[in-house]
Scaffold this motif. Structure first.
Motif, short mmCIF file in Angstrom:
data_model
loop_
_atom_site.label_atom_id
_atom_site.label_comp_id
_atom_site.label_asym_id
_atom_site.label_seq_id
_atom_site.Cartn_x
_atom_site.Cartn_y
_atom_site.Cartn_z
N GLU A 1 -5.73 9.24 8.72
CA GLU A 1 -4.87 8.07 8.54
C GLU A 1 -4.50 7.52 9.91
O GLU A 1 -4.20 8.28 10.83
CB GLU A 1 -3.60 8.47 7.79
CG GLU A 1 -3.83 8.80 6.34
CD GLU A 1 -4.09 7.56 5.51
OE1 GLU A 1 -3.55 6.49 5.86
OE2 GLU A 1 -4.83 7.65 4.53
N SER B 1 -15.22 -0.78 -2.26
CA SER B 1 -14.84 -0.28 -0.93
C SER B 1 -16.07 -0.18 -0.04
O SER B 1 -16.03 -0.52 1.14
CB SER B 1 -14.16 1.08 -1.06
OG SER B 1 -13.87 1.61 0.22
N TYR C 1 -1.48 -1.27 -5.26
CA TYR C 1 -2.79 -1.56 -4.67
C TYR C 1 -3.30 -2.95 -5.03
O TYR C 1 -4.04 -3.56 -4.24
CB TYR C 1 -3.79 -0.48 -5.09
CG TYR C 1 -3.38 0.90 -4.65
CD1 TYR C 1 -2.94 1.14 -3.35
CD2 TYR C 1 -3.42 1.97 -5.54
CE1 TYR C 1 -2.55 2.40 -2.94
CE2 TYR C 1 -3.03 3.24 -5.14
CZ TYR C 1 -2.59 3.45 -3.84
OH TYR C 1 -2.19 4.70 -3.45
N THR D 1 0.83 -1.20 0.00
CA THR D 1 0.00 0.00 0.00
C THR D 1 0.87 1.25 0.00
O THR D 1 0.64 2.19 -0.77
CB THR D 1 -0.93 0.00 1.23
OG1 THR D 1 -1.75 -1.16 1.20
CG2 THR D 1 -1.82 1.24 1.23
N GLY E 1 2.28 1.94 -3.29
CA GLY E 1 1.33 2.21 -4.36
C GLY E 1 0.94 0.99 -5.15
O GLY E 1 0.27 1.10 -6.19
N GLU F 1 -10.48 1.89 -1.93
CA GLU F 1 -10.77 3.31 -2.18
C GLU F 1 -9.59 4.00 -2.86
O GLU F 1 -9.76 4.76 -3.81
CB GLU F 1 -11.12 4.00 -0.86
CG GLU F 1 -11.57 5.45 -1.04
CD GLU F 1 -11.94 6.08 0.29
OE1 GLU F 1 -12.00 7.32 0.35
OE2 GLU F 1 -12.15 5.34 1.28
N TYR F 2 -8.37 3.72 -2.37
CA TYR F 2 -7.18 4.28 -3.00
C TYR F 2 -7.08 3.86 -4.47
O TYR F 2 -6.62 4.62 -5.32
CB TYR F 2 -5.91 3.82 -2.28
CG TYR F 2 -5.72 4.37 -0.90
CD1 TYR F 2 -6.42 5.49 -0.44
CD2 TYR F 2 -4.83 3.76 -0.01
CE1 TYR F 2 -6.24 5.98 0.84
CE2 TYR F 2 -4.63 4.25 1.27
CZ TYR F 2 -5.34 5.35 1.68
OH TYR F 2 -5.16 5.84 2.94
N ARG G 1 -9.98 0.45 2.62
CA ARG G 1 -9.17 1.64 2.40
C ARG G 1 -8.38 1.52 1.09
O ARG G 1 -8.33 2.45 0.28
CB ARG G 1 -8.21 1.85 3.57
CG ARG G 1 -7.33 3.10 3.45
CD ARG G 1 -6.18 3.04 4.43
NE ARG G 1 -6.65 3.02 5.81
CZ ARG G 1 -7.00 4.11 6.49
NH1 ARG G 1 -6.93 5.30 5.92
NH2 ARG G 1 -7.39 4.00 7.74
N VAL G 2 -7.75 0.36 0.88
CA VAL G 2 -6.95 0.16 -0.32
C VAL G 2 -7.83 0.20 -1.57
O VAL G 2 -7.46 0.75 -2.61
CB VAL G 2 -6.17 -1.17 -0.23
CG1 VAL G 2 -5.42 -1.44 -1.54
CG2 VAL G 2 -5.19 -1.14 0.93
#
Length: 685
Positions: free
Chosen positions: A668, A607, A564, A559, A562, A599-600, A596-597
């Motif tokens: 966070e 999500s 994902y 994560t 980056g 969503e990222y 969360r991931v």
């Protein structure tokens, strides 16, 4: 206070309020020292601002009353220094210098300032000088062995004053003001003697008293021993002792002459105990220490120690618990007696008894905190009554008072080299007791020193398993204080030692810790790789709880990098692992992180579904705070999907759960707050 050496161990911080004391003589010396405080320094005379604190040096042989003079000077001028008085002793009882790192750390602790465990000498000394730069403090440095010790601790401000006590000059320190001590004046010396013997024996034979003072060269420590000898013999005249002292011959060292007479007058059993006190760590003795050294009962040892105080052979430290100090001027005399009158094997046995008693006291000290453990209660019941503590508070007080002696015991045991098995047990029990009573964070500086000593023994004895454990513990302490690069070196060395010992626990934790260090340093790809190596070992051994946790650590590393896709895959594996283990709370947290991931990764619908599932598992786990955090995340996701009404409902639900209004965004989580990021601790402690 009489004019005698009142050496202190460790560091204390006192306010400006002075206490009443009775001090004899040294009127001229005190006047000169006070005048030196006011006198302009060389920098002032040359027109420059003084860059550092003024240093007053009180020099003299041990037993000359140099520390008492320093304490009296401090008492008289302390009210000028609004930030109080700091004290430190710079020599061990055997005369070896105390490391600057240890002194600086203790002084910072006295100032209630952080002293990171494992920090270098220069860093701690610099931190101390910085802390004193805007303070007005009087610093008493007792028994300085070298000028370098004093120089490293000098405040960089003329607002502070340093009073140093030493055997000789401190060459290399600029503008130091020395005051060299000889004997007391005759009137004060006779008064000191009569304080022990009573005035009658001195009054009826004043010439004998003056003759005894002359034989003792008016040295305070020698006069105190003479006074103690006479006080224990009410019918003896001053002239009797003076004659015996004269018959000893003049070797130019009155203290050793008087001590020989005082020692010769003791019965054999107390005499043996006295000379064995030279083995006491840091010169600090309690009844248990004396009992173990001499092989007698604790009550009998306590009585004998009190008798030694009356004779001037020991001092009471005035602490909460019975504790005594061997005067620094007598330590070499006692050591010489022990080496000549006791066989090396007897001294080694006495030392072993002392360490074994300390180990058992530490076991009792720790066990009293384990009130819910039947095994601990059974262990306590099986111990002799004299080794048991009545309650945890009493055990904590003992641990606090004896801390300097306990740490000194560990250093001496390691330095001995012949008692490594006892040393390892002692260090293990000391770590456990400190953690139980003070907590890992508060005890970290002491734990760091102990783990370094464990490492020394492990390397000397070629014990790779203990070496791996020590390196892991040191690495953890380095990591906690921000020295991540140093921690990484420790962890890699621990991995090598663990492999050498075929210690699967150590190798697995070392791999995981290496990954954690790389993650802290921002090298997320290497972090994921090392977590993967640790995962492979856990999978091979079927350790399902650790497997699920490591999937989470790998996911977190991806994560941060980056990645994902890989992060989602590993979070799903973590969720599956927690589900198999029946860990509902951990499953809810892992689902939360997966949401969360997602969503990222730009997948708000996924999500949303994952977050709703996480809410349900958090409800089953009865984790209210996690439910509230998930409700906030749902609110954010719904806002991104264009449903502000539903978002407000979820945010309101979160506020009701916590009973207070929460921020509109879910911050966070802090590093380490995630359940999947908890670092395991070593079982070797």
């Amino acid at each position: 206070m009489t004019d005698q050496a009142v050496d202190t161990d460790g560091v204390t911080l006192s306010g400006n309020a002075s206490t009443e004391s009775h001090f004899l003589g040294r009127t001229r010396e005190l006047k000169e020292l006070r005048a030196d405080i006011e006198r302009a320094g060389l920098d002032t005379l040359s027109g420059r601002k003084a860059p550092r604190a003024r240093v007053l040096l009180i020099a003299g042989r041990p037993g000359s009353g140099r520390t008492a003079l320093a304490e009296e000077l401090v008492r008289q001028v302390a009210d000028r220094y609004r930030d109080g008085v700091l004290r430190a002793r710079l020599s061990e009882p055997d005369g070896s210098p105390v490391p600057i790192e240890r002194t600086a750390r203790e002084l910072l602790t006295a100032l209630e300032l952080p002293a990171p465990p494992g920090a270098r000498d220069d860093d701690l000394a610099e931190a101390l000088r910085t802390a004193l730069a805007d303070r007005r403090v009087l610093l008493l440095l007792d028994d300085a062995a070298t000028a370098e010790q004093v120089d490293a601790l000098l405040p960089d401000t003329a607002e502070c004053l340093v009073v140093a006590v030493s055997h000789g000059p401190l060459t290399g320190i600029a503008d130091v003001r020395p005051c060299t001590l000889g004997g007391l004046d005759t009137k004060s010396a006779v008064e000191l003697l009569s304080g022990h013997t009573g005035s009658v024996r001195v009054t009826v034979d004043p010439r004998a008293a003056e003759g005894l003072v002359e034989e003792c060269q008016a040295q305070p420590a020698a006069l105190m021993l003479a006074g103690g000898w006479l006080a224990s013999r009410p019918k003896a005249a001053v002239a009797d002792f003076a004659k015996q002292l004269h018959a000893e011959g003049d070797d130019g060292r009155p203290l050793s002459q008087v001590f020989r007479l005082a020692y010769a007058s003791l019965p054999s059993t107390p005499a043996r105990m006295l000379r064995l006190l030279s083995l006491a760590p840091a010169g600090l003795v309690d009844p248990h220490t004396a009992s173990a050294l001499a092989g007698c009962s604790v009550d009998g040892a306590h009585t004998t120690l009190d008798d030694f105080v009356a004779l001037g052979l020991l001092r009471s430290t005035g602490s909460l618990l019975p504790q005594y100090e061997v005067p620094g001027c007598l330590h070499p005399l006692l050591k010489a007696l022990a080496e000549t009158q006791d066989r090396p094997a007897e001294l080694q046995l006495a030392r072993a008894r002392m360490l074994e008693r300390t180990v058992r006291l530490l076991q009792s000290c720790r066990a009293i905190t384990e009130t819910d453990s039947p095994a601990a209660r059974e262990k306590l019941v099986g111990m002799p009554r004299s080794l048991r503590f009545p309650n945890p508070r009493a055990a904590a007080d003992w641990l606090t008072v004896r801390r300097p002696a306990l740490l000194a015991s560990v250093r001496l045991a390691v330095a001995d080299g012949e008692l490594d098995t006892l040393a390892r047990r002692l260090m293990s029990q000391l770590v456990k007791a400190m953690v139980a009573h003070f907590g890992t964070r508060a005890a970290a500086p002491d734990l760091y020193e102990v783990h370094r000593l464990v490492l020394d023994v492990a390397e000397r004895r070629r014990l790779p398993r203990e070496k791996a454990a020590a390196l892991l513990n040191l690495g953890d302490l380095d990591a906690q204080t921000g020295r991540t690069a140093e921690a990484l070196v420790r962890y890699r060395a621990a991995l090598d030692a663990g492999r050498q010992a075929n210690d699967l626990y150590a190798t697995g934790r070392a791999m995981e810790s290496v990954g954690g260090a790389h993650q802290e340093l921002g090298d997320y790809d290497r972090a994921a790789d090392w977590f993967g190596r640790a995962l492979a070992e856990r999978l091979a051994r079927g350790e399902r709880e650790d497997v699920a946790r490591l999937y989470g650590r790998i996911a977190a590393a991806h994560t941060y990098a980056g990645g994902y896709g890989e992060a989602q895959r590993n979070w799903r594996a973590a969720v599956a692992g927690y589900r198999k283990n029946g860990d509902v709370a951990a499953q809810a947290r892992a689902l939360s992180e997966l949401a969360r991931v997602q969503e990222y990764a730009g997948r708000p619908e996924e999500s949303l579904r994952t977050c709703q599932e996480a809410v349900e598992w958090a409800r089953r786990a009865e984790d209210v705070r996690l439910q509230a955090a998930l409700q906030l995340r749902l609110a954010d996701t719904l806002e991104h999907l264009g449903d502000p009404t539903a978002a407000r409902l979820h945010r309101g639900a979160a506020e009701r759960m916590l009973g207070e209004e929460l921020p509109e965004s879910d911050p966070e989580p802090e590093q380490g707050a995630n359940a999947c990021e908890i670092r395991s601790t070593s079982a070797e402690d």
